[in-house]
Design an enzyme around this catalytic site. Structure first.
Site, PDB file in Angstrom:
ATOM      1  N   ILE A 698      43.308 -36.982 -16.999  1.00  0.00           N
ATOM      2  CA  ILE A 698      42.567 -35.485 -16.410  1.00  0.00           C
ATOM      3  C   ILE A 698      44.444 -34.845 -16.784  1.00  0.00           C
ATOM      4  O   ILE A 698      44.719 -33.993 -16.604  1.00  0.00           O
ATOM      5  CB  ILE A 698      42.615 -35.027 -15.714  1.00  0.00           C
ATOM      6  CG1 ILE A 698      43.522 -35.841 -14.284  1.00  0.00           C
ATOM      7  CG2 ILE A 698      41.744 -35.595 -14.630  1.00  0.00           C
ATOM      8  CD1 ILE A 698      43.191 -36.105 -12.367  1.00  0.00           C
ATOM      9  N   GLY A 699      45.043 -35.984 -17.381  1.00  0.00           N
ATOM     10  CA  GLY A 699      46.496 -34.850 -17.835  1.00  0.00           C
ATOM     11  C   GLY A 699      47.337 -36.217 -18.301  1.00  0.00           C
ATOM     12  O   GLY A 699      47.680 -37.752 -17.870  1.00  0.00           O
ATOM     13  N   GLY A 702      55.848 -36.692 -19.831  1.00  0.00           N
ATOM     14  CA  GLY A 702      57.053 -37.345 -19.653  1.00  0.00           C
ATOM     15  C   GLY A 702      56.644 -39.075 -19.346  1.00  0.00           C
ATOM     16  O   GLY A 702      57.350 -39.480 -19.142  1.00  0.00           O
ATOM     17  N   SER A 703      56.064 -38.780 -17.873  1.00  0.00           N
ATOM     18  CA  SER A 703      56.217 -39.740 -17.199  1.00  0.00           C
ATOM     19  C   SER A 703      54.853 -41.153 -17.253  1.00  0.00           C
ATOM     20  O   SER A 703      55.227 -42.216 -16.947  1.00  0.00           O
ATOM     21  CB  SER A 703      56.727 -39.736 -15.335  1.00  0.00           C
ATOM     22  OG  SER A 703      55.338 -39.253 -14.716  1.00  0.00           O
ATOM     23  N   GLY A 704      53.602 -40.462 -17.423  1.00  0.00           N
ATOM     24  CA  GLY A 704      52.254 -41.446 -17.405  1.00  0.00           C
ATOM     25  C   GLY A 704      51.508 -40.498 -17.541  1.00  0.00           C
ATOM     26  O   GLY A 704      51.861 -38.896 -17.655  1.00  0.00           O
ATOM     27  N   VAL A 706      48.220 -39.169 -16.314  1.00  0.00           N
ATOM     28  CA  VAL A 706      46.746 -39.417 -14.464  1.00  0.00           C
ATOM     29  C   VAL A 706      45.897 -39.236 -15.338  1.00  0.00           C
ATOM     30  O   VAL A 706      45.161 -39.157 -15.736  1.00  0.00           O
ATOM     31  CB  VAL A 706      47.463 -38.102 -13.993  1.00  0.00           C
ATOM     32  CG1 VAL A 706      46.628 -38.007 -12.497  1.00  0.00           C
ATOM     33  CG2 VAL A 706      48.793 -37.458 -13.597  1.00  0.00           C
ATOM     34  N   LYS A 720      48.518 -42.626 -11.767  1.00  0.00           N
ATOM     35  CA  LYS A 720      49.415 -41.756 -12.541  1.00  0.00           C
ATOM     36  C   LYS A 720      49.864 -43.550 -12.976  1.00  0.00           C
ATOM     37  O   LYS A 720      50.294 -44.792 -11.939  1.00  0.00           O
ATOM     38  CB  LYS A 720      50.790 -41.374 -11.979  1.00  0.00           C
ATOM     39  CG  LYS A 720      51.469 -41.551 -12.889  1.00  0.00           C
ATOM     40  CD  LYS A 720      52.212 -39.667 -12.548  1.00  0.00           C
ATOM     41  CE  LYS A 720      53.754 -40.711 -11.709  1.00  0.00           C
ATOM     42  NZ  LYS A 720      54.801 -39.850 -11.379  1.00  0.00           N
ATOM     43  N   ASP A 819      63.008 -31.847  -8.957  1.00  0.00           N
ATOM     44  CA  ASP A 819      61.797 -31.346 -10.282  1.00  0.00           C
ATOM     45  C   ASP A 819      61.169 -30.405  -9.314  1.00  0.00           C
ATOM     46  O   ASP A 819      59.937 -30.845  -9.699  1.00  0.00           O
ATOM     47  CB  ASP A 819      62.047 -32.955 -11.036  1.00  0.00           C
ATOM     48  CG  ASP A 819      60.793 -32.865 -12.023  1.00  0.00           C
ATOM     49  OD1 ASP A 819      61.639 -31.616 -12.724  1.00  0.00           O
ATOM     50  OD2 ASP A 819      60.537 -33.368 -12.848  1.00  0.00           O
TER      51      ASP A 819
END
Length: 985
Positions: A698-699, A702-704, A706, A720, A819
Site C-alpha cells: 500500500i506504500g 525512504g525507509s521501506g 508498507v 513495514k 520528523d
C-alpha cells in the site's frame, strides 16, 4: 561709489546663495537611482508599483524625505517580499541615513565594496534574508553607524576586526547566522553599545570576553547558543544599565559572581542550560527590578537566599537543577509573583503556607521534587490561579477548601503524593476545569454530585485512592469527558447507565472497585480502552461491544459475568483481551480458539471448546447434543475422525510449505531470528512473511515498504518492511529507534507497535492498521476528495498535539520525534490522529536539554531553522514542524509549493500574506473550506495563529506542546503569547 559697493556686496550675496540648501522636490537624480534599483529587484506582490516617473519620490512607498529640503533620508522596505541581490544602487543616494531591507528574500553576498558608498548611513538592517558568505568589512568612513542588524541570515566565518572600529555603534545584531571563531575581545571596545545579540551561531568554544564590563551602556545582552565556556566574569557587575541578560544554552561553569548584585536595573536574567555550580549569591537580593530569573538545567546547589526570595519576581524557572533545601518564606510575600516553576529538582521542606496571599499567581509548577507538608491554602486568594502542578512530591494533608472557590482554575495535576481526606465539594465542580488528576494519593469519601457543573472537564483521573460510595449519575453531564480513570478505589453500587451518553469517551478504567450490577452500553465511537476488571459486576457481556469501531483494550476479568461470549467480539481488533475469572458458559467463539487466548479465558470452568477446535486444551470439548438432550456418540466419533484426518492433512501442508520456503530461500527460521511482541497477538513471523506480497503493498518510502495484511484471526495490521543493505546503516538505526521508542510508550494518539522481528536481510515492524491512511493522503492526495471538513481538521490537530505533548512532557526521558509531517500523522477509521514513524526519534539526554546529531534529519519544509546549522535538537524542533502542519491544515497547501514563489515555503508565504494587515483568512484559507460558520471562522483564526507562533524563527518564542494543546482547545489566548512583532497576526 555705487559701483564699488555693488562689486563689494555682490560676491557676498553669491557666496550666501551657495550656502543655502536648494529646495529639492524629490531630486530627479535620486528618483532615477531608486528606479534603477527597483528594476533589479523582484517585486511579485507589486508593492513598489507606485515607484514611477509620474510621481514625487517622497510619496513613494517606503521612502521618507527631509521635511525642509525634501532630500531622501530613509528607505524602509521591511517585509515587502522583494527578492534579488543586495541593491547597491540605494547607496548612491547621497542623503540616505537609514536603509532597512529586513524580512525579504535578498540573496547572494554583501561585500565591502557593495557597502562602501553607504558610509553615511546611521542605520542598516538586512535581517531575515538569505544572504551568504563572510560578513562584510566596514571601512573607517563608517563614522555615523549607530544600528547594524545582519541577523537571521547565513553569514559565515568570524566577525571581522572592523566591527570593533565603529565608534558610535549602539545596536549590534548578528544572531541566527553561521558565524564561527570565538566571540572577539574587540567587542569590548564598542563602549556606546546598548544592545548586543550574537545568539544562535556556531562560535568556537571560548569564554565571555573579560572586557565585557567596559560596555557600561549595555541594556540587552543575548548570547544564547554561542558555545560559551569558562566562568561569568566578575566585570559583568559593571553593567549598571543592563535590563536583559541571556547566557542560556552554553557550557558556562563556575559560580554566579557576587558582582551580579550590582545590576540594579536588570529585569530578566536567563542562565539556564549551562553547567553553573555553587550557591546562588546573596547579592541577588539587591536586584529590586528583577522580574524574571531562570537558572534551570545547571548544577547549582544550596538553598535559595532569603534576600533573593523576596524580590518582585514575575517568573522563576529553576527546573532541572540539583537544588536542595527549602523555599524561603519570604518568597511567598512577593507581590508581583505570577508564574512559579521549579519542577524537576530536589527541593524539600514545605512550601510557605501564605504563597499567593499577596500576589496574582497564575501558574505554579513544583512537580518532581521532595516537597512535604500541605498545599498552601492561599494559592488562589487573588482569584487568578489557572494551573496547579505538584505531582511526584511528598505533600500531605487535604486539598484546601479555598481552592473550591478558585473559578479561574482549569488544570490540576497533584497525583503521586501522600494527600488524604475528603475532596471539597466545590472543588469537584469548578466550571473551567478541563484536566483533573488526583491519582495515587490517599483521598477518601465520595465523588460529589457537584461534579455536574465541571462542564469543560475532559480528563478525570482519580485512580489509586480510597474514594467510596456510588459514582454519581451527575457525571453523565460531562459531555466533553474523554478519559475516566477511577480504578483502584472503593466505589460501589452500579455504574450509571447514562454514562453511555458520553459519546466522546476514549478511555474508561474502573478496575479494582466494588461495583455491581450490569455493564452499561454506549455509542462510544472513540472508545479505545474499557477496563472493568476486579469488581462484582454480573449479567452478560453486551454484544454491542462488537460494534465499537476503535476498541483495542477490553478487560472484564475477575467479575461474576455469566452467559456466552458474544460472537460479535470477533469484529474487534483487540490488543488486550481478558475475560478470565468469571462464570461464562457455552462454546468459545472460533475467533478466540487459539492458544494465545488461553490466559484471557482461564477461570471460566463452564466454557468449552467448540466443535473442530483442538487448540484450547484446558477446556473440554463441547458435546454434540441430540434434540432429546443426549450425546450422539456416533456423530461425535465421526467428528473426531474427521478432525484427526484434517489435522494430519494440515500438518502435511505446513511441512510442505516450510520445506519449499527453505529450499527457495523465501523464509527460513534460524537461531539468528529475533521476534518481540509488544501486545498480545495471534500471529507469528511466518504468517507475516508470507503476506508481504505485491497485492498487499500500500506504500513505499525512504525507509521501506508498507503492506496491509489481513491475518487468519481476521485482524488487519500494517507491516513495514525496512530497506536493508546495500542502502547503508540507516535502516538498522531506524529499526532500533522505532522499537525502543514505541516499545515503551502508550498513548491514544501514538500509533501502537504490535510486533517486530528481524533476521539477516529482513526487518519488519507490525502496527495497528489505520483505515484512513495518513493526513498527507487525506489533505493533499486522492483521498482529499471530498476534502476534510474543518471539524475533522481541528480534531486531527488536537490529537496529534496531544501525542507529541505526551512524548515531550510525560515520557522520562523526553522523546523528540524529529520528523513531524502529515505523512507521519496516521488516521484511523474515525479520523483520530496517531503520530507514527519513529525511525528518526531521539531520546533527549537527562542532564541537558539538547541532543547533538551528526547530520540534519527530517523533511524539507518541516525542519526548524536552527537545527539546520546547529545540529542541536530539542522539543522546540518538533514544535516548529507541527506548526507547519497546522498551516497546512488551514491553507490546504503543502509545505513546499511552487505557487509560493522562489525560495519560499509555507511559513514565509503565510507571514507575507498576513503581515502588516488585520488577519483575513480569505488570503490563505483552503478554498475548499469557504463555507463556514462564525464559530468555525474564529477557531480557524486561532489555529492559524498557533501555527504562526509554533513556527517562530527563534526557539525561545515557540510554545511547549503542552501549551499548544491548551491553545488549540481555546483554554488560553494565543495572542498573549505572540511576540510583539507578530501581534498583527
Amino acid at each position: 561709489m555705487a559701483s564699488i559697493l555693488l562689486l563689494t556686496v555682490l560676491p557676498l550675496v553669491l557666496l550666501l546663495l551657495t550656502c543655502v540648501p536648494a529646495q529639492r522636490d524629490g531630486d530627479s537624480d535620486d528618483g532615477d537611482i531608486l528606479l534603477d534599483a527597483k528594476s533589479r529587484l523582484g517585486d511579485p506582490a507589486g508593492k513598489l508599483s507606485d515607484w514611477n516617473r509620474l510621481s514625487n519620490p517622497c510619496n513613494w512607498t517606503g521612502i521618507t524625505c527631509h521635511t525642509a529640503n525634501h532630500s531622501i533620508l530613509s528607505i524602509d522596505l521591511t517585509n515587502y517580499g522583494i527578492s534579488g541581490r543586495f541593491p547597491t544602487e540605494f547607496c548612491r543616494v547621497s542623503s540616505l541615513e537609514t536603509l532597512k531591507l529586513g524580512w525579504n528574500y535578498i540573496n547572494g553576498t554583501v561585500s565591502s565594496s557593495d557597502l562602501a558608498p553607504c558610509h553615511r548611513l546611521r542605520k542598516l538592517d538586512l535581517s531575515s534574508n538569505s544572504l551568504v558568505g563572510t560578513l562584510p568589512e566596514f571601512e573607517p568612513e563608517f563614522m555615523f553607524l549607530i544600528e547594524l542588524d545582519l541577523s537571521q541570515n547565513n553569514f559565515s566565518g568570524p566577525i571581522p576586526p572592523s566591527f570593533g572600529r565603529l565608534p558610535v555603534l549602539r545596536v549590534l545584531n548578528l544572531y541566527s547566522n553561521l558565524i564561527s571563531g570565538t566571540i572577539p575581545g574587540f567587542i569590548a571596545g564598542l563602549t556606546e553599545l546598548t544592545e548586543l545579540r550574537l545568539a544562535l551561531n556556531q562560535f568556537d568554544r571560548g569564554p565571555i570576553p573579560l572586557g565585557i564590563g567596559n560596555l557600561t551602556n549595555l541594556e540587552y545582552i543575548w548570547l544564547a547558543y554561542t558555545n560559551l565556556t569558562g566562568v561569568i566574569p566578575a566585570s559583568v557587575g559593571n553593567l549598571l544599565r543592563l535590563k536583559h541578560l541571556d547566557l542560556s544554552n552554553n557550557a558556562i561553569d563556575g559560580p554566579i559572581p557576587e558582582s551580579i548584585g550590582r545590576l540594579r536595573s536588570v529585569e530578566q536574567i536567563e542562565l539556564y542550560a549551562n553547567r553553573i555550580s555553587g550557591d546562588l549569591p546573596e547579592s541577588l537580593g539587591n536586584l529590586t527590578s528583577l522580574r524574571q530569573f531562570d537558572a534551570s538545567e545547571n548544577a547549582l546547589t544550596g538553598e535559595l537566599p532569603e534576600t533573593f526570595a523576596g524580590l518582585h519576581l514575575e517568573f522563576i524557572g529553576l527546573n532541572d537543577n540539583f537544588f536542595r533545601g527549602e523555599i524561603p518564606a519570604v518568597m511567598a510575600m512577593n507581590p508581583n509573583l505570577v508564574d512559579l516553576k521549579i519542577f524537576n529538582n530536589s527541593f524539600s521542606g514545605e512550601i510557605p503556607q501564605y504563597l499567593g496571599r499577596y500576589s496574582d499567581l497564575e501558574e505554579i509548577d513544583v512537580s518532581k521534587n521532595l516537597f512535604s507538608g500541605g498545599i498552601p491554602p492561599d494559592l488562589c486568594m487573588r482569584g487568578s490561579l489557572q494551573r496547579l502542578v505538584a505531582f511526584r512530591n511528598r505533600f500531605t494533608g487535604e486539598i484546601p477548601a479555598s481552592l473550591g472557590d478558585c473559578d479561574s482554575l482549569y488544570y490540576v495535576r497533584i497525583q503521586e503524593n501522600e494527600l488524604s481526606g475528603v475532596v471539597p465539594d466545590r472543588f469537584w465542580g469548578l466550571s473551567k476545569m478541563y484536566h483533573l488528576e488526583l491519582s495515587n494519593n490517599g483521598f477518601q469519601g465520595p465523588m460529589s454530585s457537584s461534579i455536574s457543573t465541571a462542564s469543560n472537564l475532559t480528563k478525570l483521573l482519580i485512580s489509586g485512592n480510597n474514594f467510596s460510595g456510588e459514582i454519581p449519575p451527575e457525571i453523565c453531564q460531562l459531555k466533553e469527558l474523554t478519559m475516566l480513570d477511577a480504578g483502584m478505589n472503593r466505589f460501589s453500587g452500579s455504574i450509571p447507565a447514562c454514562i453511555g451518553r458520553l459519546s466522546k469517551l476514549e478511555q474508561i478504567d474502573l478496575q479494582g472497585n466494588i461495583l455491581s450490577g450490569q455493564i452499561p452500553v454506549g455509542s462510544w465511537k472513540d472508545l479505545t480502552e474499557l477496563n472493568l476488571s476486579m469488581n462484582d459486576l454480573s449479567g452478560e457481556i453486551p454484544s454491542q461491544f462488537g460494534e465499537l469501531p476503535v476498541l483495542t483494550y477490553l478487560d472484564l476479568s475477575s467479575n461474576h459475568l455469566t452467559g456466552e461470549i458474544p460472537a460479535e467480539l470477533a469484529n474487534l481488533n483487540l490488543n488486550i483481551f481478558n475475560l478470565s475469572g468469571n462464570d461464562l458458559t457455552g462454546p468459545i467463539p472460533m475467533a478466540f480458539a487459539s492458544p494465545v487466548y488461553l490466559p484471557s479465558l482461564a477461570g471460566n470452568p463452564n466454557l468449552c471448546s467448540s466443535s473442530g477446535t483442538t487448540d484450547l486444551v484446558l477446556f473440554p470439548k463441547c458435546p454434540l447434543v441430540t434434540a432429546k438432550g443426549k450425546i450422539h456418540s456416533r456423530a461425535a466419533l465421526y467428528t473426531f475422525v474427521v478432525l484427526i484426518v484434517g489435522l494430519v492433512l494440515l500438518a502435511g501442508l505446513f511441512w510442505f510449505r516450510r520445506a519449499r520456503s527453505t529450499r527457495t530461500g523465501k523464509f527460513k527460521r534460524g537461531p539468528s531470528w529475533k521476534s518481540t511482541s509488544f501486545q498480545r497477538v495471534g500471529f507469528d513471523e511466518a504468517e507475516i512473511h508470507d503476506c508481504l506480497t505485491d497485492e498487499n503493498l500500500i506504500g513505499s518510502g525512504g525507509s521501506g515498504r508498507v503492506y496491509r495484511v489481513m491475518l487468519k484471526t481476521g485482524q488487519t495490521v500494517a507491516v513495514k518492511r525496512l530497506w536493508t543493505c546495500p542502502r547503508g546503516p540507516e535502516p538498522e538505526r531506524e529499526f532500533q529507534a522505532e522499537v525502543e521508542t514505541l516499545g515503551r510508550v502508550r498513548h491514544g494518539n501514538i500509533v501502537k507497535l504490535l510486533f517486530c522481528c528481524s533476521a539477516e536481510g529482513f526487518k519488519v515492524l507490525v502496527y495497528e492498521y489505520m483505515a484512513n491512511g495518513s493526513l498527507r493522503e487525506a489533505l493533499h492526495g486522492d483521498k482529499a476528495n471530498p476534502p476534510l471538513d474543518w471539524d475533522r481538521r481541528v480534531g486531527i490537530a488536537v490529537g496529534a498535539a496531544q501525542g507529541l505533548a505526551y512524548l515531550h512532557h510525560d515520557c522520562v526521558p523526553a522523546i523528540v520525534h524529529r520528523d513531524v509531517k502529515p505523512s507521519n500523522i496516521l488516521l484511523d477509521s474515525e479520523f483520530r490522529a496517531h503520530v507514527g514513524d519513529f525511525g528518526l526519534a531521539r531520546v533527549l539526554p537527562k542532564e541537558a536539554g539538547d541532543c547533538v546529531t551528526t547530520h540534519v534529519a527530517g523533511s524539507c519544509g518541516y525542519i526548524a531553522p536552527e537545527y539546520a546549522y546547529t545540529l542541536k535538537i530539542n522539543e522546540k524542533s518538533d514544535v516548529y514542524s507541527f506548526g507547519v502542519v497546522l498551516l497546512e491544515l488551514v491553507t490546504g497547501r503543502k509545505a513546499i509549493d511552487p505557487l509560493f514563489g522562489e525560495n519560499k515555503d509555507i511559513v514565509k508565504w503565510v507571514r507575507e500574506e498576513v503581515a502588516g494587515k488585520e488577519l483575513d483568512l480569505k488570503l490563505v484559507i483552503d478554498p475548499r473550506l469557504q463555507q463556514m460558520s462564525a464559530c468555525e471562522y474564529e477557531e480557524m483564526v486561532r489555529v492559524l495563529r498557533v501555527g504562526i507562533l509554533c513556527t517562530s524563527y527563534l526557539p525561545i518564542n515557540r510554545p511547549s506542546m503542552r501549551l499548544v494543546v491548551d491553545l488549540l482547545r481555546g483554554h488560553r489566548d494565543v495572542s498573549f503569547f505572540l511576540p510583539d512583532g507578530q501581534k498583527q497576526y
